[in-house]
Design a protein around this motif. Structure first.
Motif, PDB file in Angstrom:
ATOM      1  N   GLU A   5       0.844  -1.195   0.000  1.00  0.00           N
ATOM      2  CA  GLU A   5       0.000   0.000   0.000  1.00  0.00           C
ATOM      3  C   GLU A   5       0.883   1.251   0.000  1.00  0.00           C
ATOM      4  O   GLU A   5       1.727   1.417   0.888  1.00  0.00           O
ATOM      5  CB  GLU A   5      -0.903   0.016   1.233  1.00  0.00           C
ATOM      6  CG  GLU A   5      -1.894  -1.121   1.283  1.00  0.00           C
ATOM      7  CD  GLU A   5      -3.031  -0.974   0.283  1.00  0.00           C
ATOM      8  OE1 GLU A   5      -3.335   0.156  -0.141  1.00  0.00           O
ATOM      9  OE2 GLU A   5      -3.618  -2.003  -0.081  1.00  0.00           O
ATOM     10  N   GLU A  24      -0.081   1.322 -10.005  1.00  0.00           N
ATOM     11  CA  GLU A  24      -1.012   0.192  -9.997  1.00  0.00           C
ATOM     12  C   GLU A  24      -0.856  -0.712 -11.210  1.00  0.00           C
ATOM     13  O   GLU A  24      -1.251  -1.878 -11.164  1.00  0.00           O
ATOM     14  CB  GLU A  24      -2.439   0.702  -9.842  1.00  0.00           C
ATOM     15  CG  GLU A  24      -2.651   1.297  -8.454  1.00  0.00           C
ATOM     16  CD  GLU A  24      -4.074   1.623  -8.127  1.00  0.00           C
ATOM     17  OE1 GLU A  24      -4.912   1.726  -9.058  1.00  0.00           O
ATOM     18  OE2 GLU A  24      -4.360   1.796  -6.929  1.00  0.00           O
ATOM     19  N   SER A  30      -0.700  -0.910  -4.553  1.00  0.00           N
ATOM     20  CA  SER A  30      -1.983  -0.217  -4.578  1.00  0.00           C
ATOM     21  C   SER A  30      -1.718   1.215  -4.131  1.00  0.00           C
ATOM     22  O   SER A  30      -0.982   1.444  -3.166  1.00  0.00           O
ATOM     23  CB  SER A  30      -2.965  -0.899  -3.626  1.00  0.00           C
ATOM     24  OG  SER A  30      -4.189  -0.213  -3.615  1.00  0.00           O
ATOM     25  N   THR A  32      -3.109   4.994  -2.865  1.00  0.00           N
ATOM     26  CA  THR A  32      -4.133   5.853  -2.291  1.00  0.00           C
ATOM     27  C   THR A  32      -3.638   7.277  -2.487  1.00  0.00           C
ATOM     28  O   THR A  32      -2.480   7.582  -2.174  1.00  0.00           O
ATOM     29  CB  THR A  32      -4.332   5.561  -0.791  1.00  0.00           C
ATOM     30  OG1 THR A  32      -4.767   4.212  -0.644  1.00  0.00           O
ATOM     31  CG2 THR A  32      -5.356   6.492  -0.181  1.00  0.00           C
ATOM     32  N   LYS A  47      -5.343   4.417   7.691  1.00  0.00           N
ATOM     33  CA  LYS A  47      -5.087   3.223   6.890  1.00  0.00           C
ATOM     34  C   LYS A  47      -3.614   2.841   7.004  1.00  0.00           C
ATOM     35  O   LYS A  47      -2.760   3.711   7.125  1.00  0.00           O
ATOM     36  CB  LYS A  47      -5.444   3.513   5.416  1.00  0.00           C
ATOM     37  CG  LYS A  47      -5.290   2.338   4.495  1.00  0.00           C
ATOM     38  CD  LYS A  47      -5.738   2.693   3.085  1.00  0.00           C
ATOM     39  CE  LYS A  47      -5.531   1.515   2.146  1.00  0.00           C
ATOM     40  NZ  LYS A  47      -5.919   1.834   0.778  1.00  0.00           N
ATOM     41  N   PHE A  49      -0.136   1.866   5.630  1.00  0.00           N
ATOM     42  CA  PHE A  49       0.629   2.020   4.395  1.00  0.00           C
ATOM     43  C   PHE A  49       2.008   1.421   4.573  1.00  0.00           C
ATOM     44  O   PHE A  49       2.550   1.379   5.672  1.00  0.00           O
ATOM     45  CB  PHE A  49       0.754   3.500   4.007  1.00  0.00           C
ATOM     46  CG  PHE A  49      -0.542   4.102   3.556  1.00  0.00           C
ATOM     47  CD1 PHE A  49      -0.992   3.913   2.259  1.00  0.00           C
ATOM     48  CD2 PHE A  49      -1.324   4.841   4.431  1.00  0.00           C
ATOM     49  CE1 PHE A  49      -2.205   4.444   1.843  1.00  0.00           C
ATOM     50  CE2 PHE A  49      -2.529   5.382   4.022  1.00  0.00           C
ATOM     51  CZ  PHE A  49      -2.976   5.182   2.723  1.00  0.00           C
TER      52      PHE A  49
END
Length: 101
Positions: A5, A24, A30, A32, A47, A49
């Motif tokens: 992440e 991606e 992934s 954000t 979240k 990371f």
């Protein structure tokens, strides 16, 4: 294998979307997105990371302040500064930082 992440902070919408697409596309990561320091801090606080990627748009003092605030929350998460140079350089910077964990 779990995707890594990455929180991508960049004040330029076009560059931010390009970074997301490149990150991606590899299938390993992934992304954000955050378009301001405040948004980046909010997302980082809520979240987990593996890495923070700092793109263009903040003044050097603001970049430093944001990095310090992020490190107060999770000091083990690498912060990588990327201001261009192509996708090869981007992935080298990301992978080198993740390998140092």
């Amino acid at each position: 294998m779990r995707k890594k992440e990455i929180l991508v902070m960049c004040c330029h919408p076009g560059i931010l979307e390009t970074l997301k697409r490149l990150i991606e596309k590899s299938g390993e990561f992934s992304a954000t997105l955050a378009s301001s320091a405040e948004e980046a801090l909010n997302r980082f606080s809520t979240k987990g990371f593996d890495l923070v990627l700092m793109g263009a748009g903040l003044a050097p003092e603001a970049e430093h302040e944001l990095e310090q605030q992020l490190k107060k929350i999770r000091p083990e998460i690498p912060v990588v500064y990327h201001f261009g140079g192509g996708s090869g350089l981007l992935f080298t910077e990301i992978k080198q930082s993740l390998d140092q964990e």
